[in-house]
Design a protein around this motif. Sequence first.
Motif, PDB file in Angstrom:
ATOM      1  N   ILE A   1       0.836  -1.203   0.000  1.00 49.01           N
ATOM      2  CA  ILE A   1       0.000   0.000   0.000  1.00 49.01           C
ATOM      3  C   ILE A   1       0.871   1.254   0.000  1.00 49.01           C
ATOM      4  O   ILE A   1       0.603   2.220  -0.702  1.00 49.01           O
ATOM      5  CB  ILE A   1      -0.964   0.008   1.206  1.00 49.01           C
ATOM      6  CG1 ILE A   1      -2.044  -1.055   1.005  1.00 49.01           C
ATOM      7  CG2 ILE A   1      -1.609   1.373   1.398  1.00 49.01           C
ATOM      8  CD1 ILE A   1      -2.955  -1.224   2.198  1.00 49.01           C
ATOM      9  N   VAL A   2       1.961   1.239   0.751  1.00 47.83           N
ATOM     10  CA  VAL A   2       2.761   2.442   0.947  1.00 47.83           C
ATOM     11  C   VAL A   2       4.048   2.455   0.121  1.00 47.83           C
ATOM     12  O   VAL A   2       4.687   3.488  -0.014  1.00 47.83           O
ATOM     13  CB  VAL A   2       3.099   2.592   2.450  1.00 47.83           C
ATOM     14  CG1 VAL A   2       3.824   3.880   2.744  1.00 47.83           C
ATOM     15  CG2 VAL A   2       1.844   2.503   3.293  1.00 47.83           C
ATOM     16  N   PHE A   3       4.404   1.339  -0.480  1.00 50.04           N
ATOM     17  CA  PHE A   3       5.712   1.187  -1.117  1.00 50.04           C
ATOM     18  C   PHE A   3       6.049   2.284  -2.120  1.00 50.04           C
ATOM     19  O   PHE A   3       7.060   2.962  -2.000  1.00 50.04           O
ATOM     20  CB  PHE A   3       5.810  -0.189  -1.785  1.00 50.04           C
ATOM     21  CG  PHE A   3       6.931  -0.312  -2.747  1.00 50.04           C
ATOM     22  CD1 PHE A   3       8.238  -0.259  -2.315  1.00 50.04           C
ATOM     23  CD2 PHE A   3       6.693  -0.453  -4.105  1.00 50.04           C
ATOM     24  CE1 PHE A   3       9.286  -0.370  -3.200  1.00 50.04           C
ATOM     25  CE2 PHE A   3       7.733  -0.566  -4.996  1.00 50.04           C
ATOM     26  CZ  PHE A   3       9.026  -0.523  -4.538  1.00 50.04           C
TER      27      PHE A   3
ATOM     28  N   ILE B 259      14.141  -3.096  -9.201  1.00 52.20           N
ATOM     29  CA  ILE B 259      13.673  -1.731  -8.937  1.00 52.20           C
ATOM     30  C   ILE B 259      14.663  -0.988  -8.055  1.00 52.20           C
ATOM     31  O   ILE B 259      15.040   0.158  -8.341  1.00 52.20           O
ATOM     32  CB  ILE B 259      12.269  -1.762  -8.296  1.00 52.20           C
ATOM     33  CG1 ILE B 259      11.248  -2.236  -9.341  1.00 52.20           C
ATOM     34  CG2 ILE B 259      11.883  -0.405  -7.734  1.00 52.20           C
ATOM     35  CD1 ILE B 259       9.884  -2.539  -8.776  1.00 52.20           C
ATOM     36  N   ILE B 260      15.118  -1.626  -7.000  1.00 58.06           N
ATOM     37  CA  ILE B 260      16.086  -0.978  -6.104  1.00 58.06           C
ATOM     38  C   ILE B 260      17.394  -0.707  -6.847  1.00 58.06           C
ATOM     39  O   ILE B 260      17.989   0.362  -6.696  1.00 58.06           O
ATOM     40  CB  ILE B 260      16.318  -1.850  -4.853  1.00 58.06           C
ATOM     41  CG1 ILE B 260      15.056  -1.840  -3.976  1.00 58.06           C
ATOM     42  CG2 ILE B 260      17.518  -1.374  -4.066  1.00 58.06           C
ATOM     43  CD1 ILE B 260      15.096  -2.806  -2.823  1.00 58.06           C
ATOM     44  N   ARG B 261      17.832  -1.639  -7.667  1.00 54.64           N
ATOM     45  CA  ARG B 261      19.059  -1.458  -8.437  1.00 54.64           C
ATOM     46  C   ARG B 261      18.942  -0.250  -9.365  1.00 54.64           C
ATOM     47  O   ARG B 261      19.886   0.526  -9.518  1.00 54.64           O
ATOM     48  CB  ARG B 261      19.354  -2.732  -9.240  1.00 54.64           C
ATOM     49  CG  ARG B 261      20.757  -2.818  -9.771  1.00 54.64           C
ATOM     50  CD  ARG B 261      21.073  -4.160 -10.428  1.00 54.64           C
ATOM     51  NE  ARG B 261      20.658  -5.282  -9.603  1.00 54.64           N
ATOM     52  CZ  ARG B 261      19.824  -6.240 -10.006  1.00 54.64           C
ATOM     53  NH1 ARG B 261      19.329  -6.227 -11.212  1.00 54.64           N
ATOM     54  NH2 ARG B 261      19.499  -7.232  -9.208  1.00 54.64           N
TER      55      ARG B 261
ATOM     56  N   ASN C 168      13.035   6.302   0.130  1.00 52.13           N
ATOM     57  CA  ASN C 168      12.858   5.734   1.455  1.00 52.13           C
ATOM     58  C   ASN C 168      13.055   4.226   1.353  1.00 52.13           C
ATOM     59  O   ASN C 168      12.361   3.547   0.611  1.00 52.13           O
ATOM     60  CB  ASN C 168      11.455   6.068   1.958  1.00 52.13           C
ATOM     61  CG  ASN C 168      11.210   5.577   3.357  1.00 52.13           C
ATOM     62  OD1 ASN C 168      11.980   4.804   3.909  1.00 52.13           O
ATOM     63  ND2 ASN C 168      10.132   6.046   3.946  1.00 52.13           N
ATOM     64  N   SER C 169      14.004   3.698   2.088  1.00 45.51           N
ATOM     65  CA  SER C 169      14.300   2.271   1.970  1.00 45.51           C
ATOM     66  C   SER C 169      13.509   1.414   2.949  1.00 45.51           C
ATOM     67  O   SER C 169      13.572   0.191   2.869  1.00 45.51           O
ATOM     68  CB  SER C 169      15.792   2.029   2.158  1.00 45.51           C
ATOM     69  OG  SER C 169      16.194   2.464   3.436  1.00 45.51           O
ATOM     70  N   PHE C 170      12.741   2.013   3.850  1.00 47.27           N
ATOM     71  CA  PHE C 170      12.000   1.229   4.844  1.00 47.27           C
ATOM     72  C   PHE C 170      10.980   0.312   4.190  1.00 47.27           C
ATOM     73  O   PHE C 170      10.937  -0.889   4.476  1.00 47.27           O
ATOM     74  CB  PHE C 170      11.308   2.154   5.860  1.00 47.27           C
ATOM     75  CG  PHE C 170      10.468   1.391   6.848  1.00 47.27           C
ATOM     76  CD1 PHE C 170      11.065   0.683   7.871  1.00 47.27           C
ATOM     77  CD2 PHE C 170       9.086   1.373   6.736  1.00 47.27           C
ATOM     78  CE1 PHE C 170      10.303  -0.038   8.778  1.00 47.27           C
ATOM     79  CE2 PHE C 170       8.309   0.658   7.635  1.00 47.27           C
ATOM     80  CZ  PHE C 170       8.922  -0.042   8.659  1.00 47.27           C
TER      81      PHE C 170
ATOM     82  N   MET D 102      10.497  -6.696   0.960  1.00 44.52           N
ATOM     83  CA  MET D 102      11.361  -7.852   0.724  1.00 44.52           C
ATOM     84  C   MET D 102      11.377  -8.787   1.936  1.00 44.52           C
ATOM     85  O   MET D 102      11.326 -10.011   1.783  1.00 44.52           O
ATOM     86  CB  MET D 102      12.767  -7.395   0.352  1.00 44.52           C
ATOM     87  CG  MET D 102      12.818  -6.801  -1.044  1.00 44.52           C
ATOM     88  SD  MET D 102      14.447  -6.262  -1.560  1.00 44.52           S
ATOM     89  CE  MET D 102      15.338  -7.787  -1.621  1.00 44.52           C
ATOM     90  N   PHE D 103      11.449  -8.226   3.133  1.00 44.07           N
ATOM     91  CA  PHE D 103      11.429  -9.035   4.357  1.00 44.07           C
ATOM     92  C   PHE D 103      10.131  -9.828   4.455  1.00 44.07           C
ATOM     93  O   PHE D 103      10.145 -11.028   4.756  1.00 44.07           O
ATOM     94  CB  PHE D 103      11.592  -8.131   5.589  1.00 44.07           C
ATOM     95  CG  PHE D 103      11.318  -8.827   6.894  1.00 44.07           C
ATOM     96  CD1 PHE D 103      12.247  -9.704   7.436  1.00 44.07           C
ATOM     97  CD2 PHE D 103      10.136  -8.603   7.573  1.00 44.07           C
ATOM     98  CE1 PHE D 103      11.995 -10.342   8.647  1.00 44.07           C
ATOM     99  CE2 PHE D 103       9.868  -9.238   8.773  1.00 44.07           C
ATOM    100  CZ  PHE D 103      10.809 -10.111   9.309  1.00 44.07           C
ATOM    101  N   SER D 104       9.016  -9.178   4.191  1.00 36.10           N
ATOM    102  CA  SER D 104       7.724  -9.851   4.243  1.00 36.10           C
ATOM    103  C   SER D 104       7.630 -10.944   3.185  1.00 36.10           C
ATOM    104  O   SER D 104       7.076 -12.014   3.439  1.00 36.10           O
ATOM    105  CB  SER D 104       6.587  -8.851   4.030  1.00 36.10           C
ATOM    106  OG  SER D 104       6.634  -7.829   4.979  1.00 36.10           O
ATOM    107  N   SER D 105       8.168 -10.683   2.015  1.00 33.16           N
ATOM    108  CA  SER D 105       8.141 -11.663   0.931  1.00 33.16           C
ATOM    109  C   SER D 105       8.979 -12.892   1.260  1.00 33.16           C
ATOM    110  O   SER D 105       8.539 -14.034   1.062  1.00 33.16           O
ATOM    111  CB  SER D 105       8.648 -11.040  -0.360  1.00 33.16           C
ATOM    112  OG  SER D 105       7.859  -9.953  -0.718  1.00 33.16           O
TER     113      SER D 105
END
Length: 177
Positions: free
Chosen positions: A30-32, A115-117, A136-138, A144-147
């Motif tokens: 939702i916030v990504f 995407i991050i790359r 914002n990397s949070f 990624m952590f949730s995945s």
Amino acid sequence: MIKHWNILKLQNYAFIGFTCFTFLLFLATIVFSTSYYNSYLYGNEELVEFYTNELQSFNQQAFIFCIVLVLLFVVCRLFQPKKYYPTFITFPIYVVVLLIGIILGILIVVQMQEIIRFYQSYDFTGISKLEDFTGNSFFPILLMFSSIGLAVVNAISLVIYSFGFWKFIKGRGEAYA
């Protein structure tokens, strides 16, 4: 051999893990993309195109998968994994739900790295309002952590529910409360 009350407890813990990671993933999607909104708002044509075509389509796809997982969570909750072993009807449903979670977790991690790359390697110094831009990397890390968590918990859950199904077959469906 694992006793019946241990399997039921493990099924409950597995279901709780599935629930936590599914809702974390749901919130993160939702916030990504909002953390990268400035690159869309003030960016050049390349940044706007990447944000619109790649980032938003990824986020939309992940969000739809999360909605499916939340709906599947409701279905699985009706099976009461805390009280009953998987049956001939519920076990295939659990397997499908868990496999979807594993595949979704892996796909999100792979796509997030691209995407991050892109954003880490992009040179923002030529754009006046984005010279100091760092996304914002949070939320990407949470996503990624949730995945990863969803994939791991689902793989473990597959083993636990398989033991529960085996126990159901051996015990002819006796329920333990």
